[in-house]
Motif scaffolding. Sequence first.
Motif, mmCIF file in Angstrom:
data_model
loop_
_atom_site.group_PDB
_atom_site.id
_atom_site.type_symbol
_atom_site.label_atom_id
_atom_site.label_comp_id
_atom_site.label_asym_id
_atom_site.label_seq_id
_atom_site.Cartn_x
_atom_site.Cartn_y
_atom_site.Cartn_z
ATOM 1 N N TYR A 40 -7.733 -7.984 7.791
ATOM 2 C CA TYR A 40 -6.526 -8.611 7.229
ATOM 3 C C TYR A 40 -6.979 -9.599 6.177
ATOM 4 C CZ TYR A 40 -4.418 -6.899 11.562
ATOM 5 O OH TYR A 40 -3.988 -6.116 12.586
ATOM 6 N N ASP B 83 6.490 -1.928 12.457
ATOM 7 C CA ASP B 83 6.084 -0.542 12.737
ATOM 8 C C ASP B 83 7.285 0.387 12.914
ATOM 9 O OD1 ASP B 83 3.634 -1.787 12.980
ATOM 10 O OD2 ASP B 83 3.868 -2.027 15.153
ATOM 11 N N TYR C 204 0.880 -1.176 0.000
ATOM 12 C CA TYR C 204 0.000 0.000 0.000
ATOM 13 C C TYR C 204 0.905 1.210 0.000
ATOM 14 C CZ TYR C 204 -3.511 3.381 1.343
ATOM 15 O OH TYR C 204 -4.348 4.463 1.359
ATOM 16 N N HIS C 205 0.707 2.123 -0.957
ATOM 17 C CA HIS C 205 1.563 3.316 -1.023
ATOM 18 C C HIS C 205 0.761 4.498 -1.544
ATOM 19 C CE1 HIS C 205 5.353 5.455 -1.192
ATOM 20 N NE2 HIS C 205 4.998 5.909 -2.387
ATOM 21 N N GLN C 206 0.714 5.538 -0.725
ATOM 22 C CA GLN C 206 0.050 6.801 -1.090
ATOM 23 C C GLN C 206 -1.310 6.599 -1.757
ATOM 24 O OE1 GLN C 206 3.052 9.027 -3.251
ATOM 25 N NE2 GLN C 206 4.130 9.514 -1.354
ATOM 26 N N TYR D 107 -3.067 0.468 -3.777
ATOM 27 C CA TYR D 107 -2.483 -0.848 -3.548
ATOM 28 C C TYR D 107 -1.761 -1.276 -4.822
ATOM 29 C CZ TYR D 107 -5.652 -1.134 0.456
ATOM 30 O OH TYR D 107 -6.298 -0.900 1.639
ATOM 31 N N LYS E 18 -5.847 -1.049 4.630
ATOM 32 C CA LYS E 18 -5.583 0.295 5.140
ATOM 33 C C LYS E 18 -6.855 0.948 5.677
ATOM 34 C CE LYS E 18 -2.475 3.267 5.831
ATOM 35 N NZ LYS E 18 -1.380 2.926 6.744
ATOM 36 N N GLY E 19 -6.747 1.537 6.838
ATOM 37 C CA GLY E 19 -7.856 2.322 7.385
ATOM 38 C C GLY E 19 -8.961 1.492 8.012
ATOM 39 N N ARG E 20 -8.823 0.190 8.057
ATOM 40 C CA ARG E 20 -9.857 -0.658 8.670
ATOM 41 C C ARG E 20 -9.249 -1.413 9.829
ATOM 42 N NH1 ARG E 20 -14.813 -1.616 5.184
ATOM 43 N NH2 ARG E 20 -14.414 0.042 3.722
#
Length: 382
Positions: free
Chosen positions: A342, A229, A58-60, A63, A336-338
Amino acid sequence: MYFKKILSKTFAGACVMCLLTCFISCATPAAFGVLCDGNEWMDTQGNPINAHGGGVLYHQGKYYWYGEYKSDFTTAAMVGITCYASKHLRQWENCGVVLPVVDSIGADIERGCVMERPKVIYNEKTQQFVMWFHLELKGQGYNAARTAVAVSDSPKGPFRYVRSMRVNPDVLPVDMSDKQWGEMMQLRPNDYKKWWTKKWRTAVEKGLYLKRDLSTGQMSRDMTLFKDDDGKAYHIYSSEENLTLHIAELTADYTAHTGKYVRVAPGGQNEAPTIFKRNGTYWMITSGCTGWDPNAARMFSAPTIWGPWTQHDNPCVGEKSEITFGAQGTFVLPVKGRKDAYLFMADIWRPKCPSDSRYLWLPISFTSEGVPVLSPSTTELN
Ligand code: DGJ
Protein backbone atom coordinates in the motif's frame (compact mmCIF):
# COMPACT_ATOMS: atom_id res chain seq x y z
CA MET A 1 30.39 -14.56 -17.49
CA TYR A 2 32.10 -17.64 -19.00
CA PHE A 3 28.90 -19.66 -18.55
CA LYS A 4 26.95 -16.86 -20.23
CA LYS A 5 29.33 -16.68 -23.21
CA ILE A 6 29.24 -20.42 -23.95
CA LEU A 7 25.50 -20.61 -23.62
CA SER A 8 24.80 -17.67 -25.85
CA LYS A 9 26.86 -19.24 -28.66
CA THR A 10 24.20 -21.85 -29.39
CA PHE A 11 20.48 -21.66 -30.07
CA ALA A 12 19.82 -24.07 -27.18
CA GLY A 13 21.92 -21.84 -25.01
CA ALA A 14 19.81 -18.86 -26.01
CA CYS A 15 16.67 -20.76 -25.05
CA VAL A 16 18.14 -21.72 -21.66
CA MET A 17 19.08 -18.07 -21.06
CA CYS A 18 15.55 -17.07 -21.95
CA LEU A 19 14.03 -19.58 -19.55
CA LEU A 20 16.49 -18.60 -16.81
CA THR A 21 15.66 -14.93 -17.18
CA CYS A 22 11.96 -15.70 -17.19
CA PHE A 23 12.31 -17.91 -14.11
CA ILE A 24 14.24 -15.28 -12.19
CA SER A 25 11.85 -12.45 -13.07
CA CYS A 26 8.76 -14.55 -12.38
CA ALA A 27 10.07 -15.86 -9.07
CA THR A 28 11.15 -12.46 -7.73
CA PRO A 29 8.96 -9.56 -8.82
CA ALA A 30 11.09 -6.52 -9.67
CA ALA A 31 11.47 -4.06 -6.79
CA PHE A 32 9.86 -0.67 -7.34
CA GLY A 33 12.57 1.08 -5.31
CA VAL A 34 11.97 4.66 -4.23
CA LEU A 35 9.09 6.20 -6.17
CA CYS A 36 9.19 9.72 -4.83
CA ASP A 37 10.85 11.03 -1.69
CA GLY A 38 10.22 14.73 -2.13
CA ASN A 39 12.60 15.38 -5.02
CA GLU A 40 11.24 16.77 -8.27
CA TRP A 41 9.42 14.04 -10.22
CA MET A 42 9.48 14.31 -14.01
CA ASP A 43 7.02 12.86 -16.51
CA THR A 44 8.15 10.90 -19.58
CA GLN A 45 8.68 14.18 -21.47
CA GLY A 46 10.98 15.56 -18.79
CA ASN A 47 8.50 18.03 -17.29
CA PRO A 48 7.63 18.13 -13.57
CA ILE A 49 4.50 16.09 -12.81
CA ASN A 50 1.72 18.52 -11.93
CA ALA A 51 -1.02 16.47 -10.21
CA HIS A 52 -1.39 17.59 -6.60
CA GLY A 53 -3.86 16.49 -3.94
CA GLY A 54 -4.38 13.55 -6.24
CA GLY A 55 -5.52 9.97 -6.31
CA VAL A 56 -4.74 6.95 -8.47
CA LEU A 57 -7.09 4.58 -10.30
CA TYR A 58 -5.91 1.17 -11.52
CA HIS A 59 -7.75 0.14 -14.69
CA GLN A 60 -6.97 -2.64 -17.16
CA GLY A 61 -3.24 -2.88 -16.55
CA LYS A 62 -2.53 0.82 -16.08
CA TYR A 63 -2.46 3.31 -13.26
CA TYR A 64 -4.08 6.71 -13.82
CA TRP A 65 -3.03 9.53 -11.54
CA TYR A 66 -5.45 12.49 -11.33
CA GLY A 67 -4.52 15.69 -9.54
CA GLU A 68 -4.74 19.45 -9.28
CA TYR A 69 -2.70 21.43 -11.81
CA LYS A 70 -0.98 23.99 -9.60
CA SER A 71 0.17 27.33 -11.01
CA ASP A 72 3.20 29.39 -10.00
CA PHE A 73 1.59 32.25 -8.08
CA THR A 74 -1.83 31.10 -6.86
CA THR A 75 -3.37 28.03 -5.29
CA ALA A 76 -6.62 28.70 -7.21
CA ALA A 77 -7.49 26.53 -10.22
CA MET A 78 -6.22 28.30 -13.36
CA VAL A 79 -6.01 25.18 -15.53
CA GLY A 80 -7.98 22.23 -14.12
CA ILE A 81 -7.53 18.58 -13.29
CA THR A 82 -4.68 16.67 -14.94
CA CYS A 83 -4.11 12.97 -15.59
CA TYR A 84 -0.93 10.92 -15.94
CA ALA A 85 -0.74 7.22 -16.92
CA SER A 86 1.80 4.58 -15.98
CA LYS A 87 2.19 0.82 -16.18
CA HIS A 88 4.62 0.46 -13.29
CA LEU A 89 4.17 3.58 -11.13
CA ARG A 90 7.58 5.00 -11.93
CA GLN A 91 7.38 6.59 -15.39
CA TRP A 92 4.29 8.72 -15.91
CA GLU A 93 3.02 9.83 -19.30
CA ASN A 94 1.17 13.15 -19.30
CA CYS A 95 -2.40 12.62 -20.60
CA GLY A 96 -3.16 16.33 -20.30
CA VAL A 97 -5.95 18.29 -18.65
CA VAL A 98 -8.96 15.98 -18.35
CA LEU A 99 -11.31 18.51 -16.72
CA PRO A 100 -10.38 22.08 -17.68
CA VAL A 101 -11.62 25.20 -15.95
CA VAL A 102 -13.98 27.30 -18.05
CA ASP A 103 -14.15 31.01 -18.85
CA SER A 104 -17.91 31.59 -18.51
CA ILE A 105 -18.49 34.08 -15.70
CA GLY A 106 -20.35 32.58 -12.75
CA ALA A 107 -19.82 28.97 -13.83
CA ASP A 108 -19.02 26.53 -11.00
CA ILE A 109 -15.60 25.72 -12.42
CA GLU A 110 -14.77 29.21 -13.65
CA ARG A 111 -11.03 29.85 -13.93
CA GLY A 112 -9.90 31.11 -10.50
CA CYS A 113 -12.20 28.84 -8.50
CA VAL A 114 -10.70 26.17 -6.20
CA MET A 115 -10.65 22.56 -7.44
CA GLU A 116 -8.95 20.30 -4.93
CA ARG A 117 -8.27 16.64 -4.18
CA PRO A 118 -9.85 15.00 -7.26
CA LYS A 119 -10.44 11.24 -7.04
CA VAL A 120 -11.73 8.93 -9.78
CA ILE A 121 -13.43 5.54 -9.51
CA TYR A 122 -14.73 3.27 -12.24
CA ASN A 123 -18.36 2.16 -12.31
CA GLU A 124 -18.70 -1.32 -13.87
CA LYS A 125 -22.47 -0.99 -14.39
CA THR A 126 -22.44 2.31 -16.27
CA GLN A 127 -18.88 1.79 -17.59
CA GLN A 128 -18.15 5.36 -16.61
CA PHE A 129 -15.22 6.92 -14.83
CA VAL A 130 -16.60 9.11 -12.07
CA MET A 131 -14.58 12.00 -10.63
CA TRP A 132 -15.39 13.83 -7.39
CA PHE A 133 -13.48 16.84 -6.11
CA HIS A 134 -13.67 19.68 -3.59
CA LEU A 135 -15.01 22.86 -5.18
CA GLU A 136 -14.89 26.42 -3.92
CA LEU A 137 -16.61 29.04 -6.04
CA LYS A 138 -14.52 31.86 -7.50
CA GLY A 139 -14.13 34.86 -5.22
CA GLN A 140 -15.68 33.17 -2.18
CA GLY A 141 -12.55 31.90 -0.43
CA TYR A 142 -13.35 28.55 1.16
CA ASN A 143 -16.93 29.48 2.14
CA ALA A 144 -18.89 27.51 -0.44
CA ALA A 145 -17.52 24.17 0.87
CA ARG A 146 -19.03 22.18 -1.99
CA THR A 147 -18.23 18.94 -3.72
CA ALA A 148 -18.54 18.38 -7.46
CA VAL A 149 -18.86 15.44 -9.84
CA ALA A 150 -17.75 14.84 -13.44
CA VAL A 151 -17.91 11.73 -15.65
CA SER A 152 -16.04 10.26 -18.60
CA ASP A 153 -16.20 7.20 -20.86
CA SER A 154 -12.42 6.90 -20.84
CA PRO A 155 -9.86 7.03 -18.00
CA LYS A 156 -7.95 9.59 -20.07
CA GLY A 157 -10.98 11.90 -20.19
CA PRO A 158 -12.28 14.28 -21.24
CA PHE A 159 -14.52 14.47 -18.17
CA ARG A 160 -17.94 16.10 -18.52
CA TYR A 161 -18.75 18.36 -15.57
CA VAL A 162 -22.09 17.31 -14.04
CA ARG A 163 -22.88 19.49 -10.99
CA SER A 164 -21.75 20.68 -7.56
CA MET A 165 -23.55 20.42 -4.26
CA ARG A 166 -23.51 20.55 -0.50
CA VAL A 167 -24.10 17.02 0.82
CA ASN A 168 -27.29 15.26 1.96
CA PRO A 169 -29.66 18.19 2.70
CA ASP A 170 -32.42 17.45 5.23
CA VAL A 171 -30.91 14.09 6.17
CA LEU A 172 -29.62 13.04 9.58
CA PRO A 173 -26.62 10.74 10.01
CA VAL A 174 -27.59 7.09 10.56
CA ASP A 175 -25.52 6.92 13.73
CA MET A 176 -27.52 9.62 15.52
CA SER A 177 -29.95 8.32 18.12
CA ASP A 178 -33.30 9.98 18.89
CA LYS A 179 -31.83 11.24 22.16
CA GLN A 180 -28.83 12.79 20.36
CA TRP A 181 -31.17 14.31 17.79
CA GLY A 182 -33.22 15.88 20.58
CA GLU A 183 -30.09 17.37 22.16
CA MET A 184 -28.85 18.72 18.84
CA MET A 185 -32.16 20.37 18.05
CA GLN A 186 -31.89 22.38 21.25
CA LEU A 187 -28.55 23.96 20.27
CA ARG A 188 -28.76 27.62 19.29
CA PRO A 189 -25.79 28.97 17.23
CA ASN A 190 -26.02 32.37 18.96
CA ASP A 191 -25.11 30.74 22.27
CA TYR A 192 -21.79 29.55 20.84
CA LYS A 193 -20.28 32.53 19.03
CA LYS A 194 -16.93 32.12 20.78
CA TRP A 195 -14.94 29.23 19.30
CA TRP A 196 -12.60 26.86 21.16
CA THR A 197 -14.29 27.11 24.55
CA LYS A 198 -15.24 23.89 26.37
CA LYS A 199 -18.92 24.73 25.98
CA TRP A 200 -18.49 25.33 22.23
CA ARG A 201 -16.58 22.02 21.80
CA THR A 202 -19.35 20.06 23.47
CA ALA A 203 -21.91 21.75 21.23
CA VAL A 204 -19.82 20.94 18.10
CA GLU A 205 -19.67 17.28 19.13
CA LYS A 206 -23.44 17.30 19.58
CA GLY A 207 -23.94 18.68 16.07
CA LEU A 208 -23.99 22.49 16.31
CA TYR A 209 -22.97 22.92 12.64
CA LEU A 210 -24.73 19.78 11.43
CA LYS A 211 -27.98 21.33 12.63
CA ARG A 212 -27.10 24.75 11.14
CA ASP A 213 -26.54 23.15 7.70
CA LEU A 214 -29.38 20.61 7.73
CA SER A 215 -31.57 22.42 5.22
CA THR A 216 -28.79 23.58 2.86
CA GLY A 217 -26.76 20.35 2.95
CA GLN A 218 -23.55 19.60 4.80
CA MET A 219 -20.21 21.30 4.07
CA SER A 220 -17.68 19.25 2.12
CA ARG A 221 -14.03 20.24 1.78
CA ASP A 222 -10.95 17.88 1.80
CA MET A 223 -12.11 14.56 0.43
CA THR A 224 -11.40 11.12 -0.91
CA LEU A 225 -13.40 8.26 -2.43
CA PHE A 226 -13.37 4.61 -1.43
CA LYS A 227 -14.69 1.75 -3.54
CA ASP A 228 -15.27 -1.36 -1.48
CA ASP A 229 -14.92 -5.01 -2.58
CA ASP A 230 -18.70 -5.28 -3.03
CA GLY A 231 -18.68 -2.41 -5.54
CA LYS A 232 -20.26 0.13 -3.17
CA ALA A 233 -18.54 3.48 -3.09
CA TYR A 234 -18.20 6.14 -0.41
CA HIS A 235 -17.35 9.83 -0.25
CA ILE A 236 -15.28 10.76 2.80
CA TYR A 237 -14.97 14.49 3.47
CA SER A 238 -14.21 17.14 6.07
CA SER A 239 -17.51 18.66 7.08
CA GLU A 240 -19.02 20.88 9.76
CA GLU A 241 -16.41 23.70 9.43
CA ASN A 242 -13.61 21.11 9.01
CA LEU A 243 -14.33 19.91 12.53
CA THR A 244 -15.97 16.55 11.78
CA LEU A 245 -15.48 13.95 9.06
CA HIS A 246 -18.44 12.40 7.25
CA ILE A 247 -18.55 9.10 5.38
CA ALA A 248 -21.42 9.11 2.89
CA GLU A 249 -22.59 6.30 0.62
CA LEU A 250 -22.81 6.98 -3.12
CA THR A 251 -25.65 5.81 -5.37
CA ALA A 252 -25.17 2.75 -7.60
CA ASP A 253 -23.92 4.95 -10.48
CA TYR A 254 -21.56 6.82 -8.10
CA THR A 255 -22.82 10.27 -9.17
CA ALA A 256 -24.90 11.23 -6.10
CA HIS A 257 -25.31 10.50 -2.39
CA THR A 258 -27.86 7.98 -1.13
CA GLY A 259 -28.53 9.88 2.10
CA LYS A 260 -26.84 7.27 4.28
CA TYR A 261 -23.92 8.76 6.19
CA VAL A 262 -22.09 8.75 9.53
CA ARG A 263 -20.04 11.33 11.43
CA VAL A 264 -16.48 10.35 12.39
CA ALA A 265 -14.44 11.95 15.19
CA PRO A 266 -16.88 14.83 15.90
CA GLY A 267 -14.94 17.99 16.71
CA GLY A 268 -11.62 16.24 15.95
CA GLN A 269 -10.57 18.66 13.15
CA ASN A 270 -9.45 16.16 10.52
CA GLU A 271 -8.50 17.04 6.96
CA ALA A 272 -6.89 15.15 4.07
CA PRO A 273 -8.67 11.82 4.62
CA THR A 274 -7.11 8.72 3.02
CA ILE A 275 -8.58 5.25 3.45
CA PHE A 276 -7.79 1.62 2.69
CA LYS A 277 -8.91 -1.84 3.74
CA ARG A 278 -6.59 -4.65 4.84
CA ASN A 279 -7.64 -8.07 6.10
CA GLY A 280 -11.18 -6.82 6.68
CA THR A 281 -10.17 -3.76 8.72
CA TYR A 282 -10.74 -0.23 7.38
CA TRP A 283 -7.87 2.18 8.06
CA MET A 284 -8.07 5.91 7.72
CA ILE A 285 -5.07 8.26 7.88
CA THR A 286 -5.84 11.98 8.08
CA SER A 287 -4.11 15.25 8.95
CA GLY A 288 -4.93 18.07 11.33
CA CYS A 289 -6.03 21.49 10.04
CA THR A 290 -3.13 23.94 9.63
CA GLY A 291 -3.72 25.31 6.13
CA TRP A 292 -0.78 24.49 3.84
CA ASP A 293 1.57 23.80 6.77
CA PRO A 294 2.30 20.19 7.64
CA ASN A 295 1.12 18.73 10.94
CA ALA A 296 0.94 15.36 12.69
CA ALA A 297 -1.04 12.64 10.94
CA ARG A 298 -3.86 10.86 12.73
CA MET A 299 -5.04 7.29 12.25
CA PHE A 300 -8.34 5.49 12.81
CA SER A 301 -9.59 1.96 12.21
CA ALA A 302 -13.01 0.33 12.03
CA PRO A 303 -14.44 -3.14 11.43
CA THR A 304 -16.97 -1.74 8.94
CA ILE A 305 -17.08 1.42 6.88
CA TRP A 306 -19.84 2.70 9.19
CA GLY A 307 -17.64 2.30 12.27
CA PRO A 308 -17.23 2.35 15.14
CA TRP A 309 -14.01 4.23 14.30
CA THR A 310 -11.25 4.00 16.92
CA GLN A 311 -8.39 6.50 17.00
CA HIS A 312 -4.79 5.18 17.16
CA ASP A 313 -1.43 6.88 17.61
CA ASN A 314 0.20 8.90 14.83
CA PRO A 315 1.28 6.26 12.24
CA CYS A 316 4.49 8.20 11.44
CA VAL A 317 7.76 7.26 13.15
CA GLY A 318 11.27 8.74 12.91
CA GLU A 319 12.59 12.17 12.13
CA LYS A 320 9.87 14.79 11.43
CA SER A 321 7.13 12.30 12.27
CA GLU A 322 5.37 15.12 14.14
CA ILE A 323 4.85 16.92 10.80
CA THR A 324 4.28 13.85 8.57
CA PHE A 325 7.81 14.35 7.19
CA GLY A 326 6.75 17.77 5.86
CA ALA A 327 3.84 16.34 3.86
CA GLN A 328 0.07 15.91 3.97
CA GLY A 329 -1.65 12.72 2.80
CA THR A 330 -3.93 12.59 -0.21
CA PHE A 331 -4.54 8.90 -1.08
CA VAL A 332 -3.61 5.34 -0.21
CA LEU A 333 -2.99 3.20 -3.28
CA PRO A 334 -3.14 -0.59 -2.97
CA VAL A 335 -0.49 -1.80 -5.44
CA LYS A 336 -2.05 -4.26 -7.89
CA GLY A 337 -0.88 -7.86 -7.67
CA ARG A 338 1.24 -7.37 -4.54
CA LYS A 339 0.11 -8.64 -1.20
CA ASP A 340 0.33 -6.02 1.50
CA ALA A 341 1.72 -3.31 -0.74
CA TYR A 342 0.00 0.00 0.00
CA LEU A 343 1.40 3.39 -0.94
CA PHE A 344 0.66 6.44 1.18
CA MET A 345 0.66 9.32 -1.32
CA ALA A 346 1.28 12.75 0.16
CA ASP A 347 1.94 16.33 -0.97
CA ILE A 348 4.70 18.59 0.25
CA TRP A 349 2.95 21.91 -0.26
CA ARG A 350 4.82 25.04 -1.33
CA PRO A 351 2.11 27.72 -1.24
CA LYS A 352 4.54 30.49 -2.26
CA CYS A 353 5.08 28.67 -5.55
CA PRO A 354 2.33 26.02 -5.64
CA SER A 355 3.58 24.48 -8.91
CA ASP A 356 6.79 23.55 -7.09
CA SER A 357 4.93 21.48 -4.47
CA ARG A 358 6.41 18.00 -4.24
CA TYR A 359 5.28 14.43 -3.67
CA LEU A 360 6.16 11.93 -0.99
CA TRP A 361 5.07 8.35 -1.69
CA LEU A 362 5.68 6.06 1.26
CA PRO A 363 5.05 2.31 1.26
CA ILE A 364 3.07 1.46 4.41
CA SER A 365 4.61 -1.17 6.68
CA PHE A 366 2.68 -3.05 9.36
CA THR A 367 3.49 -4.05 12.94
CA SER A 368 3.08 -7.70 13.94
CA GLU A 369 -0.42 -6.72 15.16
CA GLY A 370 -1.21 -5.36 11.72
CA VAL A 371 -1.09 -1.66 12.63
CA PRO A 372 0.08 0.63 9.76
CA VAL A 373 3.39 2.47 10.16
CA LEU A 374 4.85 5.27 8.02
CA SER A 375 8.59 5.72 8.15
CA PRO A 376 10.94 7.86 6.05
CA SER A 377 13.38 4.96 6.06
CA THR A 378 10.86 2.85 4.15
CA THR A 379 10.65 4.86 0.95
CA GLU A 380 11.47 1.75 -1.13
CA LEU A 381 8.65 -0.42 -2.38
CA ASN A 382 9.86 -3.98 -2.93
C1 DGJ B 1 -5.34 22.03 3.64
C2 DGJ B 1 -6.02 21.15 2.65
O1 DGJ B 1 -5.71 19.84 2.94
C3 DGJ B 1 -5.62 21.54 1.26
O2 DGJ B 1 -6.19 20.66 0.34
C4 DGJ B 1 -6.07 22.95 1.05
O3 DGJ B 1 -7.47 23.00 1.10
C5 DGJ B 1 -5.46 23.83 2.13
N1 DGJ B 1 -5.78 23.37 3.42
C6 DGJ B 1 -5.94 25.25 1.99
O4 DGJ B 1 -5.43 26.02 3.04
